[in-house]
Design an enzyme around this catalytic site. Structure first.
Site, PDB file in Angstrom:
ATOM      1  N   ASP A   1       0.864  -1.173   0.000  1.00 12.92           N
ATOM      2  CA  ASP A   1       0.000   0.000   0.000  1.00 12.92           C
ATOM      3  C   ASP A   1       0.906   1.231   0.000  1.00 12.92           C
ATOM      4  OD1 ASP A   1      -2.401   1.660   0.614  1.00 12.92           O
ATOM      5  OD2 ASP A   1      -1.359   1.897   2.530  1.00 12.92           O
ATOM      6  N   ALA A   2       0.395   2.340  -0.505  1.00 13.63           N
ATOM      7  CA  ALA A   2       1.232   3.537  -0.602  1.00 13.63           C
ATOM      8  C   ALA A   2       1.090   4.470   0.602  1.00 13.63           C
ATOM      9  CB  ALA A   2       0.910   4.294  -1.888  1.00 13.63           C
TER      10      ALA A   2
ATOM     11  N   ARG B   1      -7.349  13.014   6.447  1.00 14.79           N
ATOM     12  CA  ARG B   1      -7.119  11.612   6.122  1.00 14.79           C
ATOM     13  C   ARG B   1      -8.382  10.771   6.314  1.00 14.79           C
ATOM     14  NH1 ARG B   1      -4.915   7.688   3.107  1.00 14.79           N
ATOM     15  NH2 ARG B   1      -4.286   5.861   4.307  1.00 14.79           N
TER      16      ARG B   1
ATOM     17  N   SER C   1      -2.534   0.731  -4.757  1.00 16.72           N
ATOM     18  CA  SER C   1      -2.999   1.892  -4.003  1.00 16.72           C
ATOM     19  C   SER C   1      -4.304   2.466  -4.535  1.00 16.72           C
ATOM     20  CB  SER C   1      -1.917   2.978  -4.048  1.00 16.72           C
ATOM     21  OG  SER C   1      -2.360   4.185  -3.465  1.00 16.72           O
ATOM     22  N   ASN C   2      -5.017   3.122  -3.620  1.00 15.40           N
ATOM     23  CA  ASN C   2      -6.181   3.926  -4.006  1.00 15.40           C
ATOM     24  C   ASN C   2      -5.780   5.160  -4.803  1.00 15.40           C
ATOM     25  OD1 ASN C   2      -8.233   2.402  -2.827  1.00 15.40           O
ATOM     26  ND2 ASN C   2      -8.177   3.515  -0.886  1.00 15.40           N
TER      27      ASN C   2
END
Length: 220
Positions: free
Chosen positions: A9-10, A40, A116-117
């Site tokens: 994940d980033a 966030r 990642s999103n």
């Protein structure tokens, strides 16, 4: 235990999502951390809600909308800093151990990728800013499937592209909900619990819990 592929994940795992606000803490004032936390939280909430609605918008749009909401909730923060903070988000700091760990895993013969999103442009900018572009084999963005994590089609991008069984992939994320989704999909999962959060989603437990990525090298 060495794996054929390590997928990361980033945001929160490789890149510090609070770095943009921290970089301008003096201008924002005493409520900077509150602003960053709300930013966030809303960024993620918007991704889940839009996936459930089937109303995709790329992660950059959600990042901007979430910041607007954060400013509205934190009146002490000057909203004219919006452009400054968004610009900083393109060049988030990576965590200190990231380059060395990724280089060591790469040297062991493993394939490396981000899943990642983030939008392709966001991820490209972050990876180049951290000088990780020569280490990674692939960058998988949810933009390809127009769904956000934890939708199974997101995780499937990796195994389809690399022609691997899910169990051959070690997936690392700092987000416990992301680990739950990846575990359900069949990845071997490593929760990078950087902030010592309590466990949850116990029916989709991580294979390993580490405080940082450094622990991966014990198995490389």
């Amino acid at each position: 235990m060495h794996h054929a592929a390590y997928v990361f994940d980033a945001y929160g795992t490789l890149f510090d999502v609070h770095a943009a606000v921290r970089r301008h803490a003096g201008e924002i004032g005493p409520d900077g951390q509150l602003l960053s936390d709300i930013w966030r939280a809303k960024q993620l909430e918007y991704s889940w809600v839009r996936t459930l609605m089937g109303a995709y918008a790329d992660f950059w749009q959600l990042t901007e909308q979430a910041l607007d909401f954060a400013f509205s909730k934190v009146p002490s923060a000057d909203p004219t800093l919006k452009a400054t903070l968004l610009e900083a988000y393109w060049r988030l700091d990576c965590y200190p151990e990231v380059p060395a760990v990724l280089k060591a895993l790469k040297a062991s013969g493993a394939k490396l990728a981000i899943l990642s999103n983030g939008s392709p442009a966001m991820l490209d900018a972050a990876v180049k800013s951290a000088a990780l572009d020569q280490i990674l084999d692939d960058i998988f963005s949810v933009d390809q499937v127009k769904r956000f994590k934890t939708e199974p089609s997101v995780y499937d991008m990796v195994v389809t592209s690399w022609r691997l069984y899910p169990g051959a992939v070690s997936f690392q994320s700092s987000n416990r909900w992301d680990i739950a989704g990846a575990a359900k999909f069949g990845f071997r999962t490593v929760w990078i619990n950087r902030t010592n959060q309590p466990d949850e989603y116990r029916d989709f437990a991580p294979g390993l819990i580490l405080p940082s990525l450094e622990g991966l090298l014990a198995g490389a």
